[in-house]
Every structure is written in structure tokens, then in C-alpha cells.
Motif scaffolding. Structure first.
Motif, PDB file in Angstrom:
ATOM      1  N   LEU A 272      24.807  27.785   9.198  1.00 15.61           N
ATOM      2  CA  LEU A 272      25.408  26.416   9.223  1.00 15.61           C
ATOM      3  C   LEU A 272      26.700  26.558   9.839  1.00 15.61           C
ATOM      4  O   LEU A 272      26.961  25.437  10.500  1.00 15.61           O
ATOM      5  CB  LEU A 272      25.647  26.056   7.658  1.00 15.61           C
ATOM      6  N   LYS A 273      27.480  27.377   9.500  1.00 16.86           N
ATOM      7  CA  LYS A 273      28.794  27.168  10.355  1.00 16.86           C
ATOM      8  C   LYS A 273      29.412  28.563  10.459  1.00 16.86           C
ATOM      9  O   LYS A 273      29.309  29.429   9.677  1.00 16.86           O
ATOM     10  CB  LYS A 273      29.690  25.955   9.806  1.00 16.86           C
ATOM     11  N   TYR A 274      30.541  28.595  11.160  1.00 19.48           N
ATOM     12  CA  TYR A 274      31.239  29.922  11.301  1.00 19.48           C
ATOM     13  C   TYR A 274      32.436  29.834  10.530  1.00 19.48           C
ATOM     14  O   TYR A 274      33.247  28.686  10.432  1.00 19.48           O
ATOM     15  CB  TYR A 274      31.569  30.422  12.743  1.00 19.48           C
ATOM     16  N   THR A 275      33.001  30.681   9.852  1.00 21.48           N
ATOM     17  CA  THR A 275      34.410  30.414   9.226  1.00 21.48           C
ATOM     18  C   THR A 275      35.504  31.311   9.789  1.00 21.48           C
ATOM     19  O   THR A 275      36.577  31.320   9.640  1.00 21.48           O
ATOM     20  CB  THR A 275      34.204  30.898   7.477  1.00 21.48           C
ATOM     21  N   ASN A 276      34.979  32.527  10.602  1.00 18.14           N
ATOM     22  CA  ASN A 276      35.904  33.551  11.078  1.00 18.14           C
ATOM     23  C   ASN A 276      35.260  34.165  12.327  1.00 18.14           C
ATOM     24  O   ASN A 276      34.087  34.397  12.305  1.00 18.14           O
ATOM     25  CB  ASN A 276      36.440  34.277  10.303  1.00 18.14           C
ATOM     26  N   CYS A 277      35.889  34.392  13.390  1.00 21.20           N
ATOM     27  CA  CYS A 277      35.572  35.165  14.545  1.00 21.20           C
ATOM     28  C   CYS A 277      36.287  36.131  14.869  1.00 21.20           C
ATOM     29  O   CYS A 277      37.814  35.758  15.222  1.00 21.20           O
ATOM     30  CB  CYS A 277      35.096  34.256  15.606  1.00 21.20           C
ATOM     31  N   VAL A 278      36.011  37.568  15.079  1.00 21.60           N
ATOM     32  CA  VAL A 278      37.014  38.625  15.422  1.00 21.60           C
ATOM     33  C   VAL A 278      36.296  39.404  16.610  1.00 21.60           C
ATOM     34  O   VAL A 278      35.203  39.718  16.466  1.00 21.60           O
ATOM     35  CB  VAL A 278      37.398  39.524  14.357  1.00 21.60           C
ATOM     36  N   CYS A 279      37.253  39.783  17.395  1.00 16.28           N
ATOM     37  CA  CYS A 279      36.702  40.703  18.789  1.00 16.28           C
ATOM     38  C   CYS A 279      37.663  41.828  18.723  1.00 16.28           C
ATOM     39  O   CYS A 279      39.202  41.511  18.936  1.00 16.28           O
ATOM     40  CB  CYS A 279      36.410  40.032  19.928  1.00 16.28           C
ATOM     41  N   HIS A 280      37.230  42.885  18.892  1.00 19.72           N
ATOM     42  CA  HIS A 280      37.909  44.201  19.095  1.00 19.72           C
ATOM     43  C   HIS A 280      37.441  45.072  20.474  1.00 19.72           C
ATOM     44  O   HIS A 280      36.096  45.125  20.502  1.00 19.72           O
ATOM     45  CB  HIS A 280      37.742  45.287  17.899  1.00 19.72           C
ATOM     46  N   VAL A 281      38.254  45.651  21.152  1.00 22.47           N
ATOM     47  CA  VAL A 281      37.861  46.478  22.521  1.00 22.47           C
ATOM     48  C   VAL A 281      38.541  47.831  22.160  1.00 22.47           C
ATOM     49  O   VAL A 281      39.546  48.164  21.887  1.00 22.47           O
ATOM     50  CB  VAL A 281      38.239  45.644  23.694  1.00 22.47           C
ATOM     51  N   TYR A 282      37.508  48.946  22.463  1.00 21.29           N
ATOM     52  CA  TYR A 282      38.196  50.148  22.633  1.00 21.29           C
ATOM     53  C   TYR A 282      38.109  50.851  23.898  1.00 21.29           C
ATOM     54  O   TYR A 282      36.788  50.759  24.576  1.00 21.29           O
ATOM     55  CB  TYR A 282      37.425  51.013  21.603  1.00 21.29           C
ATOM     56  N   THR A 283      39.151  50.909  24.628  1.00 26.58           N
ATOM     57  CA  THR A 283      38.896  51.606  25.943  1.00 26.58           C
ATOM     58  C   THR A 283      38.927  53.048  25.693  1.00 26.58           C
ATOM     59  O   THR A 283      40.000  53.591  25.268  1.00 26.58           O
ATOM     60  CB  THR A 283      40.113  51.246  26.910  1.00 26.58           C
ATOM     61  N   LEU A 284      37.951  53.760  26.290  1.00 29.41           N
ATOM     62  CA  LEU A 284      37.714  55.337  26.300  1.00 29.41           C
ATOM     63  C   LEU A 284      39.007  55.885  26.775  1.00 29.41           C
ATOM     64  O   LEU A 284      39.402  55.622  27.924  1.00 29.41           O
ATOM     65  CB  LEU A 284      36.680  55.498  26.858  1.00 29.41           C
ATOM     66  N   GLY A 285      39.833  56.752  26.094  1.00 29.74           N
ATOM     67  CA  GLY A 285      41.113  57.432  26.780  1.00 29.74           C
ATOM     68  C   GLY A 285      42.342  57.036  26.074  1.00 29.74           C
ATOM     69  O   GLY A 285      43.113  57.491  26.275  1.00 29.74           O
ATOM     70  N   THR A 286      42.404  55.744  25.149  1.00 31.36           N
ATOM     71  CA  THR A 286      43.394  55.105  24.778  1.00 31.36           C
ATOM     72  C   THR A 286      43.524  55.603  23.290  1.00 31.36           C
ATOM     73  O   THR A 286      44.620  55.735  22.830  1.00 31.36           O
ATOM     74  CB  THR A 286      43.519  53.675  24.975  1.00 31.36           C
ATOM     75  N   GLY A 287      42.478  55.839  22.455  1.00 31.59           N
ATOM     76  CA  GLY A 287      42.359  56.315  21.165  1.00 31.59           C
ATOM     77  C   GLY A 287      42.631  55.212  20.129  1.00 31.59           C
ATOM     78  O   GLY A 287      42.830  55.628  18.850  1.00 31.59           O
ATOM     79  N   THR A 288      42.496  54.080  20.447  1.00 27.45           N
ATOM     80  CA  THR A 288      42.800  52.893  19.655  1.00 27.45           C
ATOM     81  C   THR A 288      41.916  51.568  19.815  1.00 27.45           C
ATOM     82  O   THR A 288      41.782  51.382  21.064  1.00 27.45           O
ATOM     83  CB  THR A 288      44.285  52.210  19.674  1.00 27.45           C
ATOM     84  N   TRP A 289      41.586  50.704  18.984  1.00 32.56           N
ATOM     85  CA  TRP A 289      40.932  49.482  19.139  1.00 32.56           C
ATOM     86  C   TRP A 289      42.053  48.358  19.040  1.00 32.56           C
ATOM     87  O   TRP A 289      43.101  48.478  18.419  1.00 32.56           O
ATOM     88  CB  TRP A 289      40.088  49.280  17.902  1.00 32.56           C
ATOM     89  N   ARG A 290      41.812  47.517  20.017  1.00 31.98           N
ATOM     90  CA  ARG A 290      42.715  46.450  20.443  1.00 31.98           C
ATOM     91  C   ARG A 290      41.986  45.180  19.939  1.00 31.98           C
ATOM     92  O   ARG A 290      40.828  44.718  20.244  1.00 31.98           O
ATOM     93  CB  ARG A 290      42.874  46.186  21.736  1.00 31.98           C
ATOM     94  N   LYS A 291      42.690  44.032  19.357  1.00 32.74           N
ATOM     95  CA  LYS A 291      42.126  42.769  18.995  1.00 32.74           C
ATOM     96  C   LYS A 291      42.271  41.839  20.152  1.00 32.74           C
ATOM     97  O   LYS A 291      43.478  41.920  20.563  1.00 32.74           O
ATOM     98  CB  LYS A 291      42.746  42.117  17.722  1.00 32.74           C
ATOM     99  N   ILE A 292      41.450  41.280  20.581  1.00 30.13           N
ATOM    100  CA  ILE A 292      41.358  40.126  21.630  1.00 30.13           C
ATOM    101  C   ILE A 292      40.814  38.754  21.275  1.00 30.13           C
ATOM    102  O   ILE A 292      40.178  38.835  20.229  1.00 30.13           O
ATOM    103  CB  ILE A 292      40.526  40.591  23.141  1.00 30.13           C
ATOM    104  N   ALA A 293      41.247  37.743  22.072  1.00 32.83           N
ATOM    105  CA  ALA A 293      40.576  36.550  21.690  1.00 32.83           C
ATOM    106  C   ALA A 293      39.081  36.630  21.743  1.00 32.83           C
ATOM    107  O   ALA A 293      38.535  36.968  22.820  1.00 32.83           O
ATOM    108  CB  ALA A 293      41.137  35.430  22.770  1.00 32.83           C
ATOM    109  N   PRO A 294      38.057  36.092  21.013  1.00 32.56           N
ATOM    110  CA  PRO A 294      36.840  36.366  20.962  1.00 32.56           C
ATOM    111  C   PRO A 294      35.740  35.197  21.726  1.00 32.56           C
ATOM    112  O   PRO A 294      34.921  35.529  22.017  1.00 32.56           O
ATOM    113  CB  PRO A 294      36.577  35.993  19.292  1.00 32.56           C
ATOM    114  N   GLY A 295      36.473  34.154  22.194  1.00 37.07           N
ATOM    115  CA  GLY A 295      35.698  33.449  22.992  1.00 37.07           C
ATOM    116  C   GLY A 295      34.932  32.452  22.004  1.00 37.07           C
ATOM    117  O   GLY A 295      35.188  32.300  20.928  1.00 37.07           O
ATOM    118  N   ALA A 296      34.126  31.789  22.881  1.00 34.91           N
ATOM    119  CA  ALA A 296      33.154  30.567  21.907  1.00 34.91           C
ATOM    120  C   ALA A 296      32.262  31.550  21.022  1.00 34.91           C
ATOM    121  O   ALA A 296      31.922  32.826  21.228  1.00 34.91           O
ATOM    122  CB  ALA A 296      32.182  29.940  22.711  1.00 34.91           C
ATOM    123  N   PRO A 297      31.697  30.924  20.016  1.00 36.94           N
ATOM    124  CA  PRO A 297      30.845  31.489  18.868  1.00 36.94           C
ATOM    125  C   PRO A 297      29.771  32.059  19.705  1.00 36.94           C
ATOM    126  O   PRO A 297      29.102  31.275  20.452  1.00 36.94           O
ATOM    127  CB  PRO A 297      30.514  30.451  17.846  1.00 36.94           C
TER     128      PRO A 297
END
Length: 389
Positions: free
Chosen positions: A180-205
Motif C-alpha cells: 500500500l505505501k512506504y513508511t521509511n527507506c534506508v540505504c547503506h553502502v560498504y566500500t571494501l577496504g574501509t571497514g565501515t558501512w555508510r548511509k546514503i540517500a536511497p533514491g526513489a522507492p
């Protein structure tokens, strides 16, 4: 020829020469002398070999935790299938993967993990160097229900390996389970060699594909998704800029005739939508200019009625998708996660292929195009916890 001749060659010439050899020959070359072994372990050699090597295939089937990798001999002769590929390596995943599920391949590395709402262990593996990395967990709890999409690929300019995970929290009809609808959208990116996840803008549903893995091609990841009105879209994530965009599939496929009948794959240098929605044929559409909806062309049509093999497995009740197009136009395909078969573009016939270790009627067959790489995870990503297996 005297071995001193090779010892006195400049390293760049030795790298160029050795990188042109078959994979199993290169593996044997590591035993010739220390200088060759050290040279083959460098990033320069890995990059040179990857740029020249022919693509192969990685296969797992049924409930087996064994993977097998083959190197293609790209001269197709349908009279003798055993000549089309050479075994490279095989291994059991029990030693390093708890929840085994092969998801994708990118530039010589394999991505393992379970695509689900709860975070699970994700692994990057180089089967040729027998090394793996378990990515760190991200402490995020989502409310159910959720849609989860992930992907693994390499950025086009910097060559960074990245894992992407997109989570959509949503509300569904309690009776029909319709989104029916979205209530939240989250995107994470992990770059190999950095050791951490980063949160970025998720774009359209993303739409109603509950758990899916992106298709990697030319520095971007692609997902086939459906909007709230039932129209198909292709979502694209540029791994270099980390920006999302969308564009439509072929005009005839903007609405599916049968839900779940479309498969998005990378076929050669082109994005391909494989249409299984007809009872009579399997149609493969290729996008010749990325992002340009006018560049979609109907390049291959496999008529189900012309194939005893395809007719015997239910026609449109099954899903087929291509893996590789050979130089003469013939196509290697997978049917219903059960069988691998060739489609001859010349004779318009299909022929099943029984590669070693792949048995029919087991189910759960996974076959991916894979280019083997000598990239050392330990040397290339020293910050990661790289382990052998």
C-alpha cells in the motif's frame, strides 16, 4: 630456452606474457620459481590477467555447498559440449560460510549472503586465491514488513568494490498482502577496504520485489521493480557517484502479462530483459545505449514450440534466462534453476548441457558468469579481516 632468459625479462613483459595463459597453467607457473610466484601475487598481474581473460561460469546446485568454476573455451561446437569449458577450481563453503547463498559475481570476486529483512552475515570471496572477508554487521533494526534489495559491484573509475543494501519499510493490506505505501527507506553502502558501512540517500522507492539482488554491469547495479500501479521500471545505482536513477523497460513490457515472468540480466556488454510471459516464446531484449529507452531491441527469440526440451518443462510456467552469448551468436541459458542449456541461434534449437557436478531435478541451481581473478584480498584490503579457507 634457458630460464635465465625469462629471469632477465622486464617485469611488465613477464606479466603480459603470463597473464595470457589459461588459469590452471598460471597456477602451475607459481611453482616454477619465487620471482614468478611473487609476480603473480601482485595487483599489477591481477589487473593484467583480468583485462585479458575470457569469462567463465560459477555453478552451485541443489542443497550442495560445493561451488565449481569453469573457464570457457569460446569456440562453440554443439557436437561436443565437453570442449567448451575447462574446470578451474571447486570448493566446499562449509569452512567459512554459515548461511550459504551465492548472490553475484563482480570482477573475480563472489558475493555471498541471505537477502532478508533481518541483517545476516555477508561474505566476499576470491575462489582462486582461497580468501574471504566477512563484512561487519550494521546495527540496524527495521519494523516489518520490509522490502530488501542488495547488490555487489565495482565502480567504473576508481575500481572500488562496493556492497549496497536498500531497505524499504512498508504497509501491506492484511488480507491481500498488496503493497500500500512506504513508511521509511534506508540505504547503506560498504566500500571494501574501509571497514565501515555508510548511509546514503536511497533514491526513489524500489517497488514490490521483496528480496532481490542487483545486476552488475559497467560500473552500475540494476534492479527490475514494479510501482504501485503495476508498471515495471528499472532502478539504476551508479557505483561511482552513488546516485540512483530510473528508466523504463521495453515499451511492450511496461506492464507484465504474467507477474514474475521477467528476468533482468547482464548479457555481454548490454543490459537484458528476458521475457518469459508468453506461452510460445522466450524473448530477450537488449539495451544498446544504457538508460536510453529507445535503444531497446529484440535481439533473440527462442520458440518454445520448436524445442522438445523446453516444451517438456511447462513452457511459460518456467523461467529461463541467458548467461552468455558466444562469438557465433549461440547462447548459454538456465531453465527454472534446474538445467543449463544451449540455444543455437543458427539452427534455432536447444540442447541441454550437463556440466560436471550439476545434476538434474535437484533444484536451486545457481549459475553466474564469472571472470576468475588472482587479486589478493589480504594485499589489496589490509584493513579487512581476510582469512584463508
Amino acid at each position: 630456452m634457458d630460464l635465465d632468459f625469462f629471469r632477465n625479462l622486464p617485469p611488465e613483459i613477464t606479466i603480459d606474457t603470463l597473464s595470457r595463459l589459461p588459469i590452471r597453467t598460471i597456477i602451475r607457473c607459481r611453482l616454477v620459481c619465487k620471482s614468478w610466484r611473487n609476480l603473480i601475487q601482485t595487483r599489477e598481474f591481477a589487473d593484467s590477467h583480468l583485462s585479458k581473460s575470457a569469462s567463465g561460469i560459477v555453478i552451485t546446485s541443489g542443497f550442495s555447498r560445493y561451488l565449481e568454476i569453469y573457464e570457457f573455451v569460446d569456440e562453440l561446437d554443439l557436437e561436443s559440449h565437453e570442449l567448451h569449458y575447462n574446470p578451474v577450481t571447486e570448493f566446499n563453503c562449509d569452512n567459512f560460510i554459515e548461511s550459504f547463498e551465492l548472490q553475484s559475481s563482480a570482477k573475480g570476486l563472489l558475493f555471498f549472503g541471505v537477502v532478508e529483512s533481518e541483517p545476516s552475515a555477508l561474505h566476499i570471496c576470491n575462489p582462486l586465491t582461497r580468501e574471504f572477508i566477512q563484512l561487519p554487521n550494521y546495527e540496524v533494526v527495521y519494523s516489518l514488513p520490509t522490502l530488501v534489495n542488495c547488490g555487489f559491484g565495482v565502480s567504473k573509475i576508481t575500481g572500488q568494490y562496493k556492497v549496497v543494501r536498500i531497505v524499504h519499510e512498508c504497509i501491506c493490506d492484511p488480507h491481500t498482502f498488496k503493497l500500500l505505501k512506504y513508511t521509511n527507506c534506508v540505504c547503506h553502502v560498504y566500500t571494501l577496504g574501509t571497514g565501515t558501512w555508510r548511509k546514503i540517500a536511497p533514491g526513489a522507492p524500489f517497488g514490490s520485489d521483496w528480496y532481490s539482488v542487483g545486476v552488475f554491469l559497467n560500473g552500475s547495479l540494476y534492479w527490475l521493480v514494479t510501482d504501485f500501479e503495476g508498471y515495471n521500471l528499472i532502478s539504476c545505482f551508479d557505483l561511482e557517484t552513488e546516485i540512483f536513477s530510473t528508466f523504463p523497460p521495453p515499451s511492450l513490457l511496461k506492464r507484465e502479462r504474467r507477474p514474475g515472468g521477467l528476468e533482468l540480466v547482464a548479457l555481454g556488454d548490454y543490459l537484458c530483459v528476458c521475457d518469459n510471459t508468453s506461452d510460445d516464446e522466450i524473448v530477450m531484449w537488449l539495451m544498446k545505449e544504457c538508460g536510453d529507452e529507445k535503444s531497446w531491441t529484440k535481439d533473440f527469440v527462442v520458440r518454445i514450440s520448436d524445442s522438445d526440451f523446453l516444451r517438456g518443462y511447462g513452457g511459460s510456467c518456467e523461467i529461463a534466462y541467458p548467461i552468455k552469448v558466444f562469438k557465433d551468436g549461440d547462447i548459454l541459458m538456465v531453465l527454472s534453476d534446474l538445467y543449463i542449456f544451449y540455444y543455437s541461434n543458427k539452427t534455432k534449437t536447444t540442447t541441454p548441457v550437463y556440466m560436471l557436478g550439476v545434476y538434474e531435478d535437484i533444484g536451486g541451481l545457481k549459475a553466474l558468469l564469472h571472470s576468475s581473478s588472482f587479486l589478493s584480498l589480504e594485499t589489496s584490503f589490509p584493513i579487512e579481516n581476510v582469512r584463508p579457507f
